[in-house]
Design a protein around this motif. Structure first.
Motif, PDB file in Angstrom:
ATOM      1  N   HIS A 158       0.831  -1.208   0.000  1.00 13.26           N
ATOM      2  CA  HIS A 158       0.000   0.000   0.000  1.00 13.26           C
ATOM      3  C   HIS A 158       0.862   1.254   0.000  1.00 13.26           C
ATOM      4  CE1 HIS A 158      -3.622   2.390   1.278  1.00 13.26           C
ATOM      5  NE2 HIS A 158      -2.655   3.197   1.688  1.00 13.26           N
ATOM      6  N   GLN A 159       1.827   1.311   0.905  1.00  8.35           N
ATOM      7  CA  GLN A 159       2.626   2.519   1.056  1.00  8.35           C
ATOM      8  C   GLN A 159       3.565   2.743  -0.136  1.00  8.35           C
ATOM      9  OE1 GLN A 159       0.404   3.352   3.863  1.00  8.35           O
ATOM     10  NE2 GLN A 159       2.129   4.759   3.792  1.00  8.35           N
ATOM     11  N   MET A 160       4.109   1.673  -0.698  1.00  7.20           N
ATOM     12  CA  MET A 160       4.945   1.814  -1.896  1.00  7.20           C
ATOM     13  C   MET A 160       4.136   2.411  -3.046  1.00  7.20           C
ATOM     14  SD  MET A 160       8.246   0.838  -1.914  1.00  7.20           S
ATOM     15  CE  MET A 160       8.593   0.021  -3.486  1.00  7.20           C
ATOM     16  N   THR A 161       2.884   1.979  -3.155  1.00  8.98           N
ATOM     17  CA  THR A 161       2.018   2.540  -4.195  1.00  8.98           C
ATOM     18  C   THR A 161       1.803   4.021  -3.970  1.00  8.98           C
ATOM     19  OG1 THR A 161       0.872   0.405  -4.369  1.00  8.98           O
ATOM     20  CG2 THR A 161      -0.196   2.306  -5.386  1.00  8.98           C
ATOM     21  N   ARG A 162       1.665   4.428  -2.707  1.00  5.43           N
ATOM     22  CA  ARG A 162       1.475   5.843  -2.394  1.00  5.43           C
ATOM     23  C   ARG A 162       2.671   6.682  -2.857  1.00  5.43           C
ATOM     24  NH1 ARG A 162      -1.975   7.488   1.553  1.00  5.43           N
ATOM     25  NH2 ARG A 162      -1.328   9.500   0.745  1.00  5.43           N
ATOM     26  N   VAL A 163       3.850   6.101  -2.830  1.00  7.30           N
ATOM     27  CA  VAL A 163       5.036   6.825  -3.286  1.00  7.30           C
ATOM     28  C   VAL A 163       5.026   6.973  -4.805  1.00  7.30           C
ATOM     29  CG1 VAL A 163       7.562   6.777  -3.436  1.00  7.30           C
ATOM     30  CG2 VAL A 163       6.433   6.075  -1.321  1.00  7.30           C
ATOM     31  N   LEU A 164       4.587   5.938  -5.523  1.00  6.96           N
ATOM     32  CA  LEU A 164       4.813   5.867  -6.965  1.00  6.96           C
ATOM     33  C   LEU A 164       3.608   6.234  -7.835  1.00  6.96           C
ATOM     34  CD1 LEU A 164       6.864   2.530  -6.990  1.00  6.96           C
ATOM     35  CD2 LEU A 164       7.759   4.855  -7.173  1.00  6.96           C
ATOM     36  N   GLN A 165       2.414   6.316  -7.264  1.00  9.20           N
ATOM     37  CA  GLN A 165       1.224   6.570  -8.074  1.00  9.20           C
ATOM     38  C   GLN A 165       1.065   8.058  -8.362  1.00  9.20           C
ATOM     39  OE1 GLN A 165      -1.509   6.351  -4.087  1.00  9.20           O
ATOM     40  NE2 GLN A 165      -2.451   5.621  -5.937  1.00  9.20           N
ATOM     41  N   TRP A 166       0.285   8.368  -9.412  1.00 11.33           N
ATOM     42  CA  TRP A 166      -0.061   9.749  -9.718  1.00 11.33           C
ATOM     43  C   TRP A 166      -1.294  10.149  -8.917  1.00 11.33           C
ATOM     44  CZ3 TRP A 166       3.687  12.277 -11.733  1.00 11.33           C
ATOM     45  CH2 TRP A 166       4.548  11.677 -12.667  1.00 11.33           C
ATOM     46  N   THR A 167      -1.380  11.422  -8.575  1.00  6.73           N
ATOM     47  CA  THR A 167      -2.468  11.904  -7.724  1.00  6.73           C
ATOM     48  C   THR A 167      -3.191  13.108  -8.308  1.00  6.73           C
ATOM     49  OG1 THR A 167      -1.010  13.377  -6.457  1.00  6.73           O
ATOM     50  CG2 THR A 167      -1.216  11.097  -5.678  1.00  6.73           C
ATOM     51  N   GLY A 168      -3.008  13.360  -9.593  1.00  9.40           N
ATOM     52  CA  GLY A 168      -3.636  14.536 -10.187  1.00  9.40           C
ATOM     53  C   GLY A 168      -3.117  15.818  -9.584  1.00  9.40           C
ATOM     54  N   ASN A 169      -1.800  15.849  -9.293  1.00 10.89           N
ATOM     55  CA  ASN A 169      -1.191  17.010  -8.627  1.00 10.89           C
ATOM     56  C   ASN A 169      -1.902  17.340  -7.323  1.00 10.89           C
ATOM     57  OD1 ASN A 169       1.057  17.761 -10.172  1.00 10.89           O
ATOM     58  ND2 ASN A 169      -0.246  18.716 -11.722  1.00 10.89           N
ATOM     59  N   GLY A 170      -2.311  16.287  -6.611  1.00  6.42           N
ATOM     60  CA  GLY A 170      -2.945  16.473  -5.310  1.00  6.42           C
ATOM     61  C   GLY A 170      -4.422  16.775  -5.349  1.00  6.42           C
ATOM     62  N   THR A 171      -5.042  16.705  -6.533  1.00  4.04           N
ATOM     63  CA  THR A 171      -6.461  17.051  -6.639  1.00  4.04           C
ATOM     64  C   THR A 171      -7.387  15.841  -6.583  1.00  4.04           C
ATOM     65  OG1 THR A 171      -6.427  16.946  -9.070  1.00  4.04           O
ATOM     66  CG2 THR A 171      -5.885  19.077  -8.048  1.00  4.04           C
ATOM     67  N   ALA A 172      -6.855  14.639  -6.700  1.00  3.91           N
ATOM     68  CA  ALA A 172      -7.685  13.439  -6.667  1.00  3.91           C
ATOM     69  C   ALA A 172      -8.181  13.184  -5.244  1.00  3.91           C
ATOM     70  CB  ALA A 172      -6.893  12.235  -7.169  1.00  3.91           C
ATOM     71  N   PRO A 173      -9.382  12.630  -5.092  1.00  2.75           N
ATOM     72  CA  PRO A 173      -9.902  12.341  -3.746  1.00  2.75           C
ATOM     73  C   PRO A 173      -8.969  11.391  -2.994  1.00  2.75           C
ATOM     74  CG  PRO A 173     -11.610  12.077  -5.426  1.00  2.75           C
ATOM     75  CD  PRO A 173     -10.324  12.233  -6.156  1.00  2.75           C
ATOM     76  N   SER A 174      -8.784  11.651  -1.705  1.00  3.09           N
ATOM     77  CA  SER A 174      -7.918  10.780  -0.911  1.00  3.09           C
ATOM     78  C   SER A 174      -8.437   9.354  -0.891  1.00  3.09           C
ATOM     79  CB  SER A 174      -7.799  11.324   0.512  1.00  3.09           C
ATOM     80  OG  SER A 174      -9.070  11.371   1.147  1.00  3.09           O
ATOM     81  N   GLY A 175      -9.770   9.211  -0.943  1.00  2.60           N
ATOM     82  CA  GLY A 175     -10.346   7.867  -0.965  1.00  2.60           C
ATOM     83  C   GLY A 175      -9.942   7.096  -2.204  1.00  2.60           C
ATOM     84  N   LEU A 176      -9.845   7.774  -3.341  1.00  2.00           N
ATOM     85  CA  LEU A 176      -9.415   7.114  -4.570  1.00  2.00           C
ATOM     86  C   LEU A 176      -7.938   6.759  -4.498  1.00  2.00           C
ATOM     87  CD1 LEU A 176      -9.782   6.165  -7.464  1.00  2.00           C
ATOM     88  CD2 LEU A 176      -9.455   8.523  -8.233  1.00  2.00           C
ATOM     89  N   ILE A 177      -7.117   7.669  -3.978  1.00  2.00           N
ATOM     90  CA  ILE A 177      -5.685   7.419  -3.860  1.00  2.00           C
ATOM     91  C   ILE A 177      -5.427   6.195  -2.979  1.00  2.00           C
ATOM     92  CG2 ILE A 177      -3.494   8.350  -3.055  1.00  2.00           C
ATOM     93  CD1 ILE A 177      -4.680   9.596  -5.635  1.00  2.00           C
ATOM     94  N   ASN A 178      -6.073   6.159  -1.809  1.00  2.00           N
ATOM     95  CA  ASN A 178      -5.910   5.022  -0.919  1.00  2.00           C
ATOM     96  C   ASN A 178      -6.551   3.763  -1.486  1.00  2.00           C
ATOM     97  OD1 ASN A 178      -4.421   5.925   1.486  1.00  2.00           O
ATOM     98  ND2 ASN A 178      -6.119   7.353   1.759  1.00  2.00           N
ATOM     99  N   GLY A 179      -7.617   3.942  -2.258  1.00  2.00           N
ATOM    100  CA  GLY A 179      -8.258   2.793  -2.890  1.00  2.00           C
ATOM    101  C   GLY A 179      -7.367   2.146  -3.934  1.00  2.00           C
ATOM    102  N   ILE A 180      -6.686   2.963  -4.737  1.00  2.00           N
ATOM    103  CA  ILE A 180      -5.750   2.425  -5.719  1.00  2.00           C
ATOM    104  C   ILE A 180      -4.605   1.706  -5.018  1.00  2.00           C
ATOM    105  CG2 ILE A 180      -4.048   3.052  -7.477  1.00  2.00           C
ATOM    106  CD1 ILE A 180      -5.937   5.258  -8.392  1.00  2.00           C
ATOM    107  N   ALA A 181      -4.127   2.273  -3.908  1.00  4.94           N
ATOM    108  CA  ALA A 181      -3.042   1.635  -3.162  1.00  4.94           C
ATOM    109  C   ALA A 181      -3.477   0.281  -2.610  1.00  4.94           C
ATOM    110  CB  ALA A 181      -2.576   2.544  -2.030  1.00  4.94           C
TER     111      ALA A 181
END
Length: 254
Positions: free
Chosen positions: A122-145
């Motif tokens: 999960h945490q490695m994904t948080r380092v390497l995934q794109w986040t829409g320059n911080g605009t994507a919902p946190s739920g989606l970011i954590n969901g992808i992880a």
């Protein structure tokens, strides 16, 4: 002391850097994890390295990328296991530094090594995934992880069942299972969604990739799993408690 507790005790003593040399070994698949006897004296290092390599490969496979190729971060990733002085917070990631809470692992009821691996994925994904320059919902970011964790074979037994949740962006396992449903509709969906989120984020990405709004897809997903409606709850569904990832105060990186 059980074997798992013994290994955990060793894990708590070290930190490990994923070097460029290791990335090269991952890239050409020439690295072989040492056997148990070879790792007897340094099982902590071997296990952490094995998990980091597996996580990097899972992320690359999920996002359809080679390690280090077009990812948000391309450099040394640091993994540190230490006490947060509480047993509820799971981990914290800032920049290239992943900090795992030793207190959480010590109080975890279940397979400690399996949970350790899942949290690292999960945490490695948080380092390497794109986040829409911080605009994507946190739920989606954590969901992808958690989706990467799921597809990597490290889903937690404590996760709610598929079809649970009140919103598509509730995050973590709830969103991970929803993304799995979307990816089954169109293989490669998660990879394409991550790529679209390199510079910005929009719910229109779901329409672009799957031809339906995210809310229509969520409705289809809930219907597919026939989640029981609960009178009086938000949208008619029970929302389970979320986990306390990333709630530890930000730390500076030297």
């Amino acid at each position: 002391m059980s074997p798992s507790q013994f290994v955990l005790a060793l894990l708590l003593l070290i930190s490990l850097e994923l070097t460029h040399a290791t990335r090269d070994q991952i890239d050409d698949h020439s690295y072989e994890v040492p056997g148990e006897n070879q790792c007897a004296d340094e099982l902590n290092i071997c296990y952490k390295l094995w998990v980091l390599i597996g996580a990097t490969q899972a992320i690359s496979s999920t996002f359809n990328q080679k390690p280090g190729e077009d990812m948000k971060y391309n450099g040394v990733i640091k993994l540190l296991t230490e006490s947060f002085n509480d047993s509820l917070t799971v981990a914290s990631t800032k920049g290239n530094l992943i900090r795992l809470n030793a207190d959480y692992l010590q109080h975890y009821r279940g397979d400690i090594l399996e949970e350790f691996a899942g949290v690292v994925y999960h945490q490695m994904t948080r380092v390497l995934q794109w986040t829409g320059n911080g605009t994507a919902p946190s739920g989606l970011i954590n969901g992808i992880a958690d989706y990467v964790r799921l597809k990597g074979g490290h889903a937690s037994k404590s996760w709610p069942r598929k079809g649970s949740g009140s919103r598509w962006d509730d995050g973590f396992a709830i969103t991970a299972y929803f993304l799995e449903y979307c990816n089954d509709l169109k293989p490669g969906f998660v990879a394409n969604l991550n790529a679209l989120m390199k510079y910005s984020y929009s719910e229109a990405f779901f329409v672009q990739l799957l031809g339906k709004s995210v809310h229509q897809l969520w409705g289809d997903y809930k219907l597919a799993y026939a989640t029981r409606r609960i009178p009086g709850s938000e949208e008619g569904y029970r929302k389970p408690p979320t986990r306390s990832f990333d709630s530890f105060p930000a730390v500076s990186i030297s």
